[in-house]
Design an enzyme around this catalytic site. Structure first.
Site, PDB file in Angstrom:
ATOM      1  N   GLU A   1       0.850  -1.180   0.000  1.00  0.00           N
ATOM      2  CA  GLU A   1       0.000   0.000   0.000  1.00  0.00           C
ATOM      3  C   GLU A   1       0.896   1.244   0.000  1.00  0.00           C
ATOM      4  O   GLU A   1       1.973   1.228   0.604  1.00  0.00           O
ATOM      5  CB  GLU A   1      -0.875   0.003   1.266  1.00  0.00           C
ATOM      6  CG  GLU A   1      -1.904   1.112   1.298  1.00  0.00           C
ATOM      7  CD  GLU A   1      -2.671   1.169   2.622  1.00  0.00           C
ATOM      8  OE1 GLU A   1      -2.093   0.833   3.660  1.00  0.00           O
ATOM      9  OE2 GLU A   1      -3.846   1.556   2.598  1.00  0.00           O
TER      10      GLU A   1
ATOM     11  N   LYS B   1     -10.235   0.152  -1.686  1.00  0.00           N
ATOM     12  CA  LYS B   1     -10.238  -0.199  -0.256  1.00  0.00           C
ATOM     13  C   LYS B   1     -11.559   0.179   0.411  1.00  0.00           C
ATOM     14  O   LYS B   1     -11.989   1.342   0.352  1.00  0.00           O
ATOM     15  CB  LYS B   1      -9.077   0.526   0.427  1.00  0.00           C
ATOM     16  CG  LYS B   1      -8.824   0.135   1.867  1.00  0.00           C
ATOM     17  CD  LYS B   1      -7.698   1.010   2.452  1.00  0.00           C
ATOM     18  CE  LYS B   1      -7.223   0.546   3.810  1.00  0.00           C
ATOM     19  NZ  LYS B   1      -6.248   1.493   4.394  1.00  0.00           N
TER      20      LYS B   1
ATOM     21  N   CYS C   1      -4.529  -3.675   3.356  1.00  0.00           N
ATOM     22  CA  CYS C   1      -4.125  -3.202   4.683  1.00  0.00           C
ATOM     23  C   CYS C   1      -5.170  -3.394   5.796  1.00  0.00           C
ATOM     24  O   CYS C   1      -5.404  -4.503   6.248  1.00  0.00           O
ATOM     25  CB  CYS C   1      -3.688  -1.746   4.562  1.00  0.00           C
ATOM     26  SG  CYS C   1      -2.708  -1.148   5.950  1.00  0.00           S
TER      27      CYS C   1
HETATM   28  O1  LIG Z   1      -1.955   7.395   5.056  1.00  0.00           O
HETATM   29  C1  LIG Z   1      -1.775   7.235   3.852  1.00  0.00           C
HETATM   30  O2  LIG Z   1      -1.063   8.003   3.170  1.00  0.00           O
HETATM   31  C2  LIG Z   1      -2.416   6.086   3.157  1.00  0.00           C
HETATM   32  N1  LIG Z   1      -3.093   5.153   3.983  1.00  0.00           N
HETATM   33  C3  LIG Z   1      -2.527   4.275   4.845  1.00  0.00           C
HETATM   34  O3  LIG Z   1      -1.351   4.214   5.045  1.00  0.00           O
HETATM   35  C4  LIG Z   1      -3.474   3.371   5.539  1.00  0.00           C
HETATM   36  C5  LIG Z   1      -4.540   4.253   6.095  1.00  0.00           C
HETATM   37  S1  LIG Z   1      -3.894   5.541   7.140  1.00  0.00           S
HETATM   38  N2  LIG Z   1      -2.907   2.604   6.611  1.00  0.00           N
HETATM   39  C6  LIG Z   1      -3.546   1.603   7.217  1.00  0.00           C
HETATM   40  O4  LIG Z   1      -4.636   1.186   6.808  1.00  0.00           O
HETATM   41  C7  LIG Z   1      -2.833   1.010   8.427  1.00  0.00           C
HETATM   42  C8  LIG Z   1      -3.674   0.000   9.173  1.00  0.00           C
HETATM   43  C9  LIG Z   1      -3.017  -0.394  10.450  1.00  0.00           C
HETATM   44  O5  LIG Z   1      -1.889  -0.062  10.737  1.00  0.00           O
HETATM   45  C10 LIG Z   1      -3.768  -1.254  11.397  1.00  0.00           C
HETATM   46  O6  LIG Z   1      -4.836  -1.790  11.050  1.00  0.00           O
HETATM   47  O7  LIG Z   1      -3.280  -1.399  12.529  1.00  0.00           O
END
Ligand SMILES: O=C(O)CNC(=O)[C@H](CS)NC(=O)CCC(=O)C(=O)O
Length: 276
Positions: A43, A119, A162
């Site tokens: 991701e 997603k 993710c």
């Molecule tokens: O932020 C961005 O630039 C793009 N998106 C991400 O990196 C995404 C959403 S913040 N990260 C996750 O989903 C982490 C989940 C996780 O760490 C858990 O389920 O514990």
């Protein structure tokens, strides 16, 4: 379906798109040199940084990412999964102006699009370490259930991204639709990852008697954002076949149809589901 090598890439993306794509290609080349025919990127592979910059660069990120996946899949003659990148919502008049879908894209050896998934579960979480994540501030949740790409050669490939890994019903949907290889490309936080990442991945593999291929982000992206790493490939019994540890690199393992058949004979839990 045949036996083949798959690779889960582990990288440290930052806010420089060209630099990230160059890093991705280096790691893809490493995987291909070791014989991988299916390579998966995590991701946020083209961009991980400031949210306002992501919004500003969204169109460029989306275009460069799609072009990269097509070009590189063709160049190395591989199946290539781009585990997640922002694609601006096309109809900006529907009240979602400026928003994006966090999109995963699977491309074939001739650069053809095989499957696409937006997603569904957004990471809106305040962690006890003081970090807050509000993915929905920039991303619109996908509304379509994730697809399975049915391949004679590579198996039935199920897509997810993710945070989805915390929602077992999504993987049940995939395995009900025939998936036996599940993709979980991620940018898991260091804080949650240390306790949850491997457990969740093994659970999804075991309960769906499926391979799990989980590419990952690792290390420091910004002074405040650190990812857990441990890109891995897990077999349908739940055994970790490869783990990229806590540095950039690739986790490579063999995907064997005979192993899927064997485990599904030994543990026929998918056949014992009841309607609740
Ligand atoms: O932020 C961005 O630039 C793009 N998106 C991400 O990196 C995404 C959403 S913040 N990260 C996750 O989903 C982490 C989940 C996780 O760490 C858990 O389920 O514990």
């Amino acid at each position: 379906m045949k036996s083949y090598l798959a690779a889960a890439v582990q990288m440290t993306s930052v806010s420089d798109v060209d630099k990230n794509l160059a890093q991705a290609e280096d790691l893809i080349q490493l995987a291909v040199n070791r014989g991988a025919e299916l390579v998966c990127l995590p991701e946020n592979f083209p961009f991980l940084g400031d949210e306002s910059e992501k919004i500003r660069l969204a169109t460029e990120i989306a275009e460069k990412s799609e072009k990269f996946l097509i070009t590189i899949a063709q160049r190395y003659q591989i199946l290539l999964l781009g585990g997640g990148f922002p694609v601006p919502v096309s109809n900006a008049s529907n009240g979602h102006a400026g928003k994006m879908y966090n999109t995963a894209l699977l491309v074939g050896r001739e650069g053809e699009e095989l499957a696409r998934y937006r997603k569904m579960h957004l990471f809106d979480v305040n962690l006890p370490d003081g970090n807050t994540y509000q993915e929905s501030a920039t991303i619109l949740a996908g509304e379509e259930a994730p697809p399975v790409y049915y391949s004679e050669q590579y198996g039935n490939l199920g897509l997810s991204v993710c945070y989805d890994v915390r929602f077992p019903e999504l993987y049940r949907h995939l395995s009900k639709n025939g998936a036996n290889v599940l993709f979980v490309p991620a940018a898991f936080t260091a804080f949650t990852g240390k306790d949850h990442w491997q457990v969740l991945l093994q659970a999804r593999a075991i309960e769906n008697t499926s391979y799990v291929i989980a590419p990952a982000q690792v290390g420091m992206h910004t002074p405040r954002r650190q990812s857990h790493g441990h890109a891995m490939i897990i077999d349908p019994w739940g055994i970790v076949l490869a783990d990229a540890g806590d540095r950039t690199g690739v986790a490579i393992a063999e995907i064997q149809p005979s192993r899927i058949d064997q485990i599904r004979r030994q543990m026929p839990s998918l056949q014992h589901r009841t309607v609740l």
